[in-house]
Design an enzyme around this catalytic site. Structure first.
Site, PDB file in Angstrom:
ATOM      1  N   TRP A 121       0.864  -1.187   0.000  1.00 26.53           N
ATOM      2  CA  TRP A 121       0.000   0.000   0.000  1.00 26.53           C
ATOM      3  C   TRP A 121       0.900   1.235   0.000  1.00 26.53           C
ATOM      4  O   TRP A 121       1.843   1.315   0.805  1.00 26.53           O
ATOM      5  CB  TRP A 121      -0.871  -0.023   1.263  1.00 26.53           C
ATOM      6  CG  TRP A 121      -1.824   1.113   1.421  1.00 26.53           C
ATOM      7  CD1 TRP A 121      -2.608   1.677   0.446  1.00 26.53           C
ATOM      8  CD2 TRP A 121      -2.107   1.830   2.632  1.00 26.53           C
ATOM      9  NE1 TRP A 121      -3.364   2.693   0.985  1.00 26.53           N
ATOM     10  CE2 TRP A 121      -3.083   2.811   2.324  1.00 26.53           C
ATOM     11  CE3 TRP A 121      -1.646   1.734   3.946  1.00 26.53           C
ATOM     12  CZ2 TRP A 121      -3.589   3.684   3.277  1.00 26.53           C
ATOM     13  CZ3 TRP A 121      -2.158   2.598   4.899  1.00 26.53           C
ATOM     14  CH2 TRP A 121      -3.117   3.559   4.565  1.00 26.53           C
TER      15      TRP A 121
ATOM     16  N   ASP B  86      -0.854  -5.948   9.019  1.00 28.50           N
ATOM     17  CA  ASP B  86      -1.891  -4.966   8.695  1.00 28.50           C
ATOM     18  C   ASP B  86      -3.138  -5.743   8.282  1.00 28.50           C
ATOM     19  O   ASP B  86      -3.112  -6.491   7.304  1.00 28.50           O
ATOM     20  CB  ASP B  86      -1.394  -4.075   7.535  1.00 28.50           C
ATOM     21  CG  ASP B  86      -2.363  -2.935   7.234  1.00 28.50           C
ATOM     22  OD1 ASP B  86      -3.468  -2.920   7.811  1.00 28.50           O
ATOM     23  OD2 ASP B  86      -2.013  -2.071   6.413  1.00 28.50           O
TER      24      ASP B  86
ATOM     25  N   LYS C  86     -13.462  -0.799   6.343  1.00 27.99           N
ATOM     26  CA  LYS C  86     -14.104  -1.557   5.267  1.00 27.99           C
ATOM     27  C   LYS C  86     -15.154  -2.517   5.826  1.00 27.99           C
ATOM     28  O   LYS C  86     -16.267  -2.579   5.320  1.00 27.99           O
ATOM     29  CB  LYS C  86     -13.070  -2.364   4.458  1.00 27.99           C
ATOM     30  CG  LYS C  86     -11.709  -1.718   4.324  1.00 27.99           C
ATOM     31  CD  LYS C  86     -11.651  -0.633   3.280  1.00 27.99           C
ATOM     32  CE  LYS C  86     -10.493   0.285   3.570  1.00 27.99           C
ATOM     33  NZ  LYS C  86      -9.666   0.799   2.596  1.00 27.99           N
TER      34      LYS C  86
HETATM   35  C1  LMR Z   1      -6.763   2.279  -0.521  1.00 26.48           C
HETATM   36  O1  LMR Z   1      -5.702   1.661  -0.612  1.00 26.48           O
HETATM   37  O2  LMR Z   1      -7.335   2.768  -1.511  1.00 26.48           O
HETATM   38  C2  LMR Z   1      -7.432   2.419   0.818  1.00 26.48           C
HETATM   39  O3  LMR Z   1      -6.674   1.788   1.782  1.00 26.48           O
HETATM   40  C3  LMR Z   1      -7.770   3.812   1.154  1.00 26.48           C
HETATM   41  C4  LMR Z   1      -6.571   4.695   1.393  1.00 26.48           C
HETATM   42  O4  LMR Z   1      -6.603   5.438   2.374  1.00 26.48           O
HETATM   43  O5  LMR Z   1      -5.608   4.678   0.617  1.00 26.48           O
END
Ligand code: LMR
Length: 398
Positions: free
Chosen positions: A130, A211, A246
Site C-alpha cells: 500500500w 496490517d 471496510k
Molecule cells: C486504498 O488503498 O485505496 C485504501 O486503503 C484507502 C486509502 O486510504 O488509501
C-alpha cells in the site's frame, strides 16, 4: 518561516479520487480509492451500524473524555475478533488492544512503538505494498526496505524469493505483512505458506507487523485472521494494525486499533503504557463514536449476526464481480488471460497496464485507476462493467 514550504504532489491514491470528482463525464468510473460500493454505486451505512448508532444516541449521556484507552469494550471485542476468541495468548493476557484513529493511525503508532523500542530498527515491506505504508513508517522514524512478493508474470506470489529475503533478517527488523486481501495485488500466501513464514519469524526473531484492513473480505471473518493466529503461535511478539473502515463501512469515522502481543502479561501491560504516552503526544486520545457503535454491535448477538451477514454480502458481491469481469473480458475478444482476477481476493488487483495505458483509460474513457493499474473491483457493477471492458480492450489493442 512558512514561506519555505513548497506544494507537495497529491497522494497517489487520494489524488485519483480528486481527479475523478472533477470529471464531468457521466460514464466516468472511479476504480481508485478502496471503498466498497454496492450495485447502485453507493457506499451505504450498514443497517447493523445504523441500528447501533440509534441505540448509542439513546444510551449516551456524556461526551466527556474517555482517556487514552478509548472504548474498552471495543478494545476487548477487537482483540477477540482479530486473534480469535479461543486465542491462548488472549487467555494469558498477553494481548493489549488500543483503539486508534483508523488503521492508518494504528500503523503510525506501530512505527513509533518500534522506534521507541529500537531506534535502529528497519521495517520491511512487500514489493509492492500500500503506497501509504512507505510513507507512514519513515514518518514514524524508521528506516525501511522491501522484500519480494508479487510476480507480475504469473500474477501470483514469489514465495521462494520472499522466504530467502526474510531468512536474512533478524531481531533488529520488523516485517510488515498483509493479513488478507493484499493491497494492492490481491495475492495472499496459502495456509502452509503462512505457517512457513511464521516459523521463520520465530527462528530469525524478526518482529511481524500485520496490517489487517480487510478482515472478512477474503475467506470470511473467522478465517481471515489465519495469519495472526499462526504468528501468535510461533512468535513471542507481534503487532497488529487493524481497521474497521471496510468491514463496518465506517470509513469516515476513522476506527482502527493497534494490538500488541507480548512475551508476558506484564510486558503487554508495560507496552500499553508506551502506546498511551505516544498517543498523548500526538492526538491525546482516540475518538469515541465509531468504537462505541462497534462495541454495541459486537456485544449484541443479533446485531453481530446481522453485521456478519452484511460483511458476507460485500465479500460475495466482490467475488461475483471478479468472476463476471473475467468472463466479460474473455467474451470481448481480449487476448490476454485475465483469469488470475478470480484467483485473487479482496477489493484490489493489478490490471498489468503501462502508465501510458492507465493515462489513456483516464483521458479517453474517464476510467480512473491508480497509476500502478491497481483497480478497486468493488466499484464495478452491472451498469458499468461493459463500458469498463470496452475501455480496457481499447487501450490493450491501441
Ligand atoms: C486504498 O488503498 O485505496 C485504501 O486503503 C484507502 C486509502 O486510504 O488509501
Amino acid at each position: 518561516m512558512l514561506e519555505h514550504l513548497q506544494a507537495v504532489p497529491p497522494d497517489p491514491i487520494l489524488g485519483v479520487l480528486a481527479a475523478y470528482n472533477q470529471d464531468p463525464n457521466p460514464n466516468k468510473i472511479d476504480l481508485g480509492v478502496g471503498v466498497y460500493k454496492d450495485e447502485e454505486g453507493r457506499t451505504p451505512i450498514l443497517p447493523s451500524v445504523l441500528s447501533a448508532e440509534r441505540e448509542l444516541l439513546e444510551r449516551q449521556t456524556s461526551k466527556s473524555y474517555l482517556g487514552p484507552t478509548g472504548v474498552t469494550g471495543f478494545n476487548e471485542a477487537i482483540s477477540r475478533l482479530i486473534f480469535g476468541a479461543d486465542s491462548p495468548a488472549l487467555n494469558e493476557s498477553r494481548i493489549r488492544t488500543v483503539q486508534t484513529p483508523g488503521g492508518t493511525g494504528a500503523l503510525r503508532v506501530a512505527a513509533e512503538v518500534i522506534r521507541t523500542a529500537n531506534p535502529d530498527a528497519r521495517v520491511w515491506f512487500s514489493d509492492p505494498t500500500w503506497a501509504n505504508h512507505t510513507a507512514i513508517f519513515p514518518a514514524g522514524g524508521l528506516q525501511s526496505g522491501t522484500y519480494p512478493y508479487f510476480d507480475p508474470d504469473s500474477n501470483g506470489l514469489r514465495f521462494d524469493a520472499m522466504m530467502e529475503a526474510l531468512g536474512q533478517l533478524g531481531p533488529n527488523d520488523a516485517v510488515l505483512l498483509h493479513a488478507c486481501c493484499h493491497n494492492p495485488c490481491g495475492v495472499s500466501p496459502d495456509e502452509s505458506q503462512w505457517r512457513e513464514i511464521a516459523e521463520l519469524a520465530g527462528q530469525r526473531g524478526f518482529l511481524p507487523v500485520i496490517d489487517m484492513a480487510y478482515q472478512g473480505f477474503e475467506r470470511g471473518l473467522d478465517d481471515d485472521n489465519l495469519a495472526i493466529r499462526v504468528f501468535a503461535e510461533q512468535c513471542p511478539e507481534l503487532i497488529v494494525a487493524s481497521s474497521c473502515s471496510k468491514n463496518f463501512a465506517m470509513y469516515r469515522d476513522r476506527v482502527g486499533a493497534i494490538s500488541v502481543l507480548a512475551s508476558s502479561a506484564q510486558k503487554a501491560a508495560d507496552i500499553e503504557t508506551v502506546i498511551h504516552s505516544l498517543t498523548r503526544k500526538n492526538y491525546s486520545m482516540p475518538p469515541a463514536h465509531g468504537p462505541a457503535v462497534i462495541d454495541i454491535i459486537l456485544h449484541d448477538d443479533a446485531l453481530t449476526a446481522q453485521w456478519r451477514a452484511e460483511v458476507g454480502d460485500m465479500r460475495d458481491r466482490i467475488n461475483g464481480l471478479r468472476a463476471g469481469l473475467v468472463a466479460r473480458i474473455a467474451a470481448s475478444g481480449v487476448e490476454r488471460d485475465f483469469s488470475f482476477l478470480e484467483r485473487q481476493a479482496g477489493m484490489f488487483s493489478f490490471l498489468g497496464l503501462t502508465v501510458d495505458q492507465v493515462q489513456k483509460l483516464r483521458e479517453q474513457f474517464s476510467i480512473y485507476t491508480v497509476n500502478s493499474a491497481r483497480i478497486n473491483i468493488a466499484s464495478l457493477n452491472q451498469a458499468n462493467l461493459d463500458y469498463f471492458v470496452s475501455g480496457l480492450k481499447s487501450v490493450l489493442e491501441g
